[in-house]
Scaffold this active site. Structure first.
Site, PDB file in Angstrom:
ATOM      1  N   ASP A 137       0.840  -1.197   0.000  1.00 42.51           N
ATOM      2  CA  ASP A 137       0.000   0.000   0.000  1.00 42.51           C
ATOM      3  C   ASP A 137       0.878   1.251   0.000  1.00 42.51           C
ATOM      4  O   ASP A 137       1.646   1.475   0.939  1.00 42.51           O
ATOM      5  CB  ASP A 137      -0.889  -0.011   1.246  1.00 42.51           C
ATOM      6  CG  ASP A 137      -1.794   1.203   1.319  1.00 42.51           C
ATOM      7  OD1 ASP A 137      -2.965   1.089   0.906  1.00 42.51           O
ATOM      8  OD2 ASP A 137      -1.349   2.258   1.793  1.00 42.51           O
TER       9      ASP A 137
ATOM     10  N   TYR B 121       3.068   9.810  -0.256  1.00 44.05           N
ATOM     11  CA  TYR B 121       4.190   9.154   0.422  1.00 44.05           C
ATOM     12  C   TYR B 121       5.510   9.410  -0.306  1.00 44.05           C
ATOM     13  O   TYR B 121       6.571   9.186   0.255  1.00 44.05           O
ATOM     14  CB  TYR B 121       3.972   7.640   0.501  1.00 44.05           C
ATOM     15  CG  TYR B 121       2.771   7.190   1.278  1.00 44.05           C
ATOM     16  CD1 TYR B 121       1.984   8.076   2.028  1.00 44.05           C
ATOM     17  CD2 TYR B 121       2.386   5.851   1.268  1.00 44.05           C
ATOM     18  CE1 TYR B 121       0.874   7.643   2.726  1.00 44.05           C
ATOM     19  CE2 TYR B 121       1.278   5.414   1.973  1.00 44.05           C
ATOM     20  CZ  TYR B 121       0.523   6.311   2.690  1.00 44.05           C
ATOM     21  OH  TYR B 121      -0.578   5.875   3.376  1.00 44.05           O
TER      22      TYR B 121
ATOM     23  N   LYS C 200      -2.845   5.929  -4.114  1.00 45.96           N
ATOM     24  CA  LYS C 200      -3.907   6.871  -3.765  1.00 45.96           C
ATOM     25  C   LYS C 200      -3.677   8.239  -4.400  1.00 45.96           C
ATOM     26  O   LYS C 200      -2.536   8.689  -4.544  1.00 45.96           O
ATOM     27  CB  LYS C 200      -3.979   7.047  -2.239  1.00 45.96           C
ATOM     28  CG  LYS C 200      -4.026   5.755  -1.454  1.00 45.96           C
ATOM     29  CD  LYS C 200      -4.046   6.012   0.040  1.00 45.96           C
ATOM     30  CE  LYS C 200      -3.762   4.740   0.811  1.00 45.96           C
ATOM     31  NZ  LYS C 200      -2.333   4.393   0.831  1.00 45.96           N
TER      32      LYS C 200
ATOM     33  N   HIS D  13      -7.484   9.628  -1.450  1.00 46.17           N
ATOM     34  CA  HIS D  13      -6.809   9.545  -0.155  1.00 46.17           C
ATOM     35  C   HIS D  13      -7.516  10.320   0.951  1.00 46.17           C
ATOM     36  O   HIS D  13      -7.490   9.927   2.122  1.00 46.17           O
ATOM     37  CB  HIS D  13      -5.373  10.071  -0.309  1.00 46.17           C
ATOM     38  CG  HIS D  13      -4.426   9.550   0.724  1.00 46.17           C
ATOM     39  ND1 HIS D  13      -3.066   9.532   0.540  1.00 46.17           N
ATOM     40  CD2 HIS D  13      -4.623   9.030   1.955  1.00 46.17           C
ATOM     41  CE1 HIS D  13      -2.484   9.022   1.610  1.00 46.17           C
ATOM     42  NE2 HIS D  13      -3.405   8.710   2.486  1.00 46.17           N
TER      43      HIS D  13
END
Length: 288
Positions: A48, A53, A82, A114
């Site tokens: 994930d 990120y 996301k 997200h």
């Protein structure tokens, strides 16, 4: 192939593993490769990530290099990413394509919105619902083309979910939210069950704060397991997929050992009794 005993079936018909590796704050090619290698060795088949990120490219590169070493192919792993809050609305299409390119993939197994709000807009701004709707229409486009095999949302409240279900053409396959014994999310889980949306957990350890909770420690001692394993097992024993994150290979291995024991009804009840609605992460309830 995903182990049917350790997976849930999405409303698309595809299986999703109950255990996935969360990669928030996993940065740098060396750390990413080491962690992904440890996860594949421990049996993880779900990973994930997210645009925010900033590690999609590193995750993709690690998987391309490591899958052959483990005798695996792209079809053996389930990849989630996301859409970032800054890319809601008119920027969504480019952002979705960018995630595919960063990961180096022809398709992403699951792609989520997200956050229900748009970056730089006040949470109460009336443009947030319109931006969410525009973003969802783009996700539906990518789903229909096969570039996303399933689409869903993260950090949505029950009201956000109701708005989406009332307007979408393709229903969400997954809702990913904070979930642990102190935040049992009963209303959200009921809404997901009614709409055939898979309820998925993040922050199962309460950002680590639940690892020292007296009830969790007592249950762990009685089971001969670690507090982390107990918290993760509490979720998966209810059929809720989990995404523990760690960059330490020993903890990655420890977190995978969830399927060779069961919590008793008494221990499940003791843990569930901790529910007090406490959030350790972000609170989306004020987003219009």
């Amino acid at each position: 192939m995903t182990d049917a005993l350790h997976s849930v079936r999405l409303n698309t018909g595809s299986p999703m593993p109950l255990l996935g590796l969360g990669t928030f704050r996993l940065r740098g090619p060396e750390e990413t490769q080491r962690t992904v290698d440890a996860a594949l060795t421990a049996g993880y088949r779900s990973f994930d990530t997210a645009a925010v990120y900033r590690n999609e490219a590193e995750i993709g590169q690690a998987l391309r290099e490591l899958l052959p070493r483990h005798g695996l192919t792209r079809a053996d792993v389930f990849i989630t990413s996301k859409l970032g809050p800054r890319d809601h609305g008119s920027r969504a299409r480019d952002a979705c394509q960018r995630s595919l390119e960063e990961l180096g993939l022809d398709y992403i197994d699951l792609y989520l919105i997200h956050w229900p709000g748009t970056q730089a807009l006040p949470v109460e701004d009336g443009r947030n619902p319109a931006n969410r709707a525009q973003s969802w229409a783009v996700l539906e486009e990518f789903y229909r083309s096969g570039r996303f095999r399933a689409i869903g949302v993260s950090n949505y409240t029950a009201e956000h979910l109701r708005q989406l279900l009332g307007a979408c053409e393709v229903p969400p396959a997954v809702l990913q939210v904070e979930f642990h014994p102190k935040l049992a999310q009963r209303e959200l889980r009921a809404a997901c069950a009614q709409a055939d949306v898979c309820f998925q957990a993040y922050s199962s350890l309460g950002t680590g704060l639940l690892l020292s909770d007296p009830v969790v420690l007592e249950v762990a001692r009685r089971c001969g397991r670690t507090p982390a394993q107990v918290l993760l097992r509490w979720a998966v024993q209810q059929g809720v997929p989990v995404l523990p994150k760690s960059c330490h290979p020993s903890r990655v291995q420890e977190n995978s050992q969830l399927f060779d024991f069961e919590l008793s009804e008494e221990d499940m009840a003791r843990l569930s009794s901790l529910d007090c609605g406490e959030k350790f992460c972000w609170n989306p309830s004020s987003v219009a």
